[in-house]
Write a protein that holds these residues in place. Structure first.
Motif, PDB file in Angstrom:
ATOM      1  N   LYS A 150       0.798  -1.240   0.000  1.00  0.00           N
ATOM      2  CA  LYS A 150       0.000   0.000   0.000  1.00  0.00           C
ATOM      3  C   LYS A 150       0.825   1.283   0.000  1.00  0.00           C
ATOM      4  N   ASN A 152       2.655   4.384  -1.512  1.00  0.00           N
ATOM      5  CA  ASN A 152       2.434   5.174  -2.717  1.00  0.00           C
ATOM      6  C   ASN A 152       3.778   5.785  -3.130  1.00  0.00           C
ATOM      7  N   VAL A 154       5.932   7.838  -5.824  1.00  0.00           N
ATOM      8  CA  VAL A 154       5.856   8.774  -6.947  1.00  0.00           C
ATOM      9  C   VAL A 154       7.242   8.862  -7.581  1.00  0.00           C
ATOM     10  N   GLU A 178       1.772   1.056  -4.971  1.00  0.00           N
ATOM     11  CA  GLU A 178       1.034   1.901  -5.913  1.00  0.00           C
ATOM     12  C   GLU A 178       1.993   2.928  -6.510  1.00  0.00           C
ATOM     13  N   THR A 180       2.947   6.234  -9.159  1.00  0.00           N
ATOM     14  CA  THR A 180       2.550   7.414  -9.928  1.00  0.00           C
ATOM     15  C   THR A 180       3.772   7.882 -10.698  1.00  0.00           C
ATOM     16  N   LYS A 205      -0.614   5.623 -12.137  1.00  0.00           N
ATOM     17  CA  LYS A 205      -1.191   6.904 -12.588  1.00  0.00           C
ATOM     18  C   LYS A 205      -0.096   7.670 -13.317  1.00  0.00           C
ATOM     19  N   THR A 213       0.582  15.441  -6.823  1.00  0.00           N
ATOM     20  CA  THR A 213       0.796  14.080  -6.339  1.00  0.00           C
ATOM     21  C   THR A 213       1.477  14.056  -4.976  1.00  0.00           C
ATOM     22  N   ASP A 216      -0.093  12.838  -1.258  1.00  0.00           N
ATOM     23  CA  ASP A 216      -0.373  11.431  -0.958  1.00  0.00           C
ATOM     24  C   ASP A 216       0.860  10.536  -1.014  1.00  0.00           C
ATOM     25  N   ALA A 217       2.000  11.123  -1.340  1.00  0.00           N
ATOM     26  CA  ALA A 217       3.183  10.291  -1.585  1.00  0.00           C
ATOM     27  C   ALA A 217       3.825   9.808  -0.286  1.00  0.00           C
ATOM     28  N   ASP A 218       4.276   8.532  -0.287  1.00  0.00           N
ATOM     29  CA  ASP A 218       5.095   8.024   0.817  1.00  0.00           C
ATOM     30  C   ASP A 218       6.572   8.063   0.446  1.00  0.00           C
TER      31      ASP A 218
END
Lengths: 304, 153
Positions: A150, A152, A154, A178, A180, A205, A213, A216-218
């Motif tokens: 989970k 995220n 980018v 996930e 991006t 994405k 972006t 929400d980025a980790d």
């Protein structure tokens, strides 16, 4: 065993490399000493300039008690006399126990592996693969974030030509991350890589707007946009400016966002970010040593 | 009444069920693109109805049987083709071309920066990822081969 492409390693093997890398950290820092590779010789064949990759391989070998030999300056050696890579490899393999190669042509490491009876590790072949960078990127993310699930991630910058991002994207998607991809259309992730990510169940994405972006980025994985990819300087400056990571951009970010970069950076990350808790790119560069130690140890054996 | 657009041949090879538009590329593979080596008639049918499905191309070469290397290359551009060896007006042998699992030394890599396009003592080699349509991937540089017909050796 050769390590030419990240696809040569199963998921279990990748996990094993990460576990071993963790155990290597005190040795990589020089806090503990090891003679695991005493008497072994690593040959480094760098047909292209490299600082981090070459030095961290050399450091990894020496931290495990092994020795290194290198090609010297390519222009001074038999290469400049027109020797084929195949012949160079046949010579080097009798002088060493393991070969690390970086070469400007895609497929060079695979060719080297075919001609060498000794293990070959690919340290970058043209715009192709760079599996040890992928492994150290994975290790850095795993070490800080504990779990891939989970997350995220980018990726921003030159996603088309940047060789580290393709295999990293594929590897991350196999761990359920996930993704991006942020880049101008001309430098966006190749369709082949996007399809590969989708085949692994990912739904990446694609966008050209970094600021949308960031919240929400980790993990923010930044790569350098090379000037020579642009026909005119004004166009380059416009794009480079759009993707500059600075304190202002990071105001929107989660407090535990980490910023990574394979380095060298030019101005895509403002030095003012270096002092923030987000900056993990120097730790990432250090991780090159324990990860490469783990690989050398895995391939050549030897007790710690 | 049966209408012959091209008359049957006495001896030679009929390459049937070639994908539409590929006939001229098949001619190049068998060295007949400019009629160069031909000692006997070569006939080409393009875009004729196929009993199996849709449309096809057909190439007939008189007084010549293809060698296996040529047949292997035809498989790369026309994976549904059938080879009919004709002797004295009869079909003496008939078989489908076969796409191998690996293609070695039959096409060059379309990536100019691939190590196999340098002066190295290796034959280009591809893994077949899909047989129809043919998708080949270079085992060295990992790139998909674009334009198979244009890169045949």
């Amino acid at each position: 065993m050769d390590i030419v492409s990240i696809r040569d390693l199963s998921r279990e093997q990748i996990e094993e490399v990460m576990e071993r890398s963790e155990r290597m950290i005190p040795y990589a820092r020089g806090e503990k000493a090891s003679k695991a590779l005493d008497g072994k010789i690593l040959a480094t064949l760098f047909f292209e300039p490299s600082t981090r990759t070459r030095m961290s391989f050399e450091s990894a070998m020496m931290r495990l008690g092994g020795r290194i030999t290198d090609l010297g300056v390519p222009s001074m050696s038999s290469i400049s006399k027109g020797e084929s890579l195949a012949d160079t490899i046949r010579m080097v393999e009798v002088y060493s126990d393991i070969i690390v190669i970086r070469h400007p042509r895609e497929g060079a490491a695979r060719l080297a592996a075919r001609f060498s009876s000794k293990p070959v590790i690919n340290a970058g072949d043209g715009a192709g693969q760079h599996p040890t960078q992928t492994l150290l990127d994975l290790f850095t993310i795993k070490r800080i974030k504990k779990d891939f699930n989970k997350l995220n991630v980018v990726m921003v910058g030159d996603l088309k030509y940047g060789r580290t991002v393709h295999s990293l994207a594929e590897a991350l998607s196999s761990f359920g991350v996930e993704l991006t991809f942020v880049a101008p259309a001309a430098l966006q992730m190749p369709k082949e890589t996007v399809r590969q990510v989708e085949r692994m169940g990912g739904r990446p994405k694609l966008t050209n707007r970094l600021e949308e972006t960031i919240a929400d980025a980790d993990v923010l994985y930044v790569t350098r946009i090379q000037k020579e990819r642009f026909p005119d300087l004004a166009e380059y400056q416009k794009v480079a400016g759009m993707y500059r990571v600075d304190r202002r951009l990071l105001r929107e970010a989660k407090s535990d966002l980490i910023v990574l970069h394979p380095l060298p950076r030019v101005d895509e990350i403002d030095p003012e970010v270096d002092g923030t808790p987000h900056a993990k790119y120097f730790e990432q560069a250090f991780n090159g040593v324990p990860v490469r130690m783990a690989l050398l140890n895995l391939v050549l054996g030897g007790e710690l | 009444m049966k209408e012959f657009k091209v008359t049957p041949i006495r001896n030679g090879t009929v390459i049937d069920h070639i994908e539409c538009g590929m006939a001229l590329k098949v001619l190049r593979i068998i060295g007949m693109a400019d009629g160069g080596k031909a000692q006997s008639p070569v006939s080409v049918l393009m875009h004729v109805p196929s009993k199996k499905e849709g449309w096809k191309d057909v190439v007939k070469v008189e007084d010549r049987e293809l060698d296996p290397r040529e047949v292997d290359k035809i498989a790369l551009i026309a994976p549904k083709a059938t080879i009919n060896i004709i002797r004295d007006f009869n079909v003496a042998e008939k078989y489908n071309v076969k796409m191998p699992e690996r293609v070695v030394g039959k096409a060059r890599c379309s990536n100019p920066n691939c190590i196999t396009n340098q002066n190295e003592p290796v034959e280009p080699e591809f893994v077949v990822e899909s047989k129809n349509p043919p998708v080949l991937r270079c085992v060295y540089c990992d790139r998909q081969l674009d334009d198979i017909a244009g890169n045949l050796l």
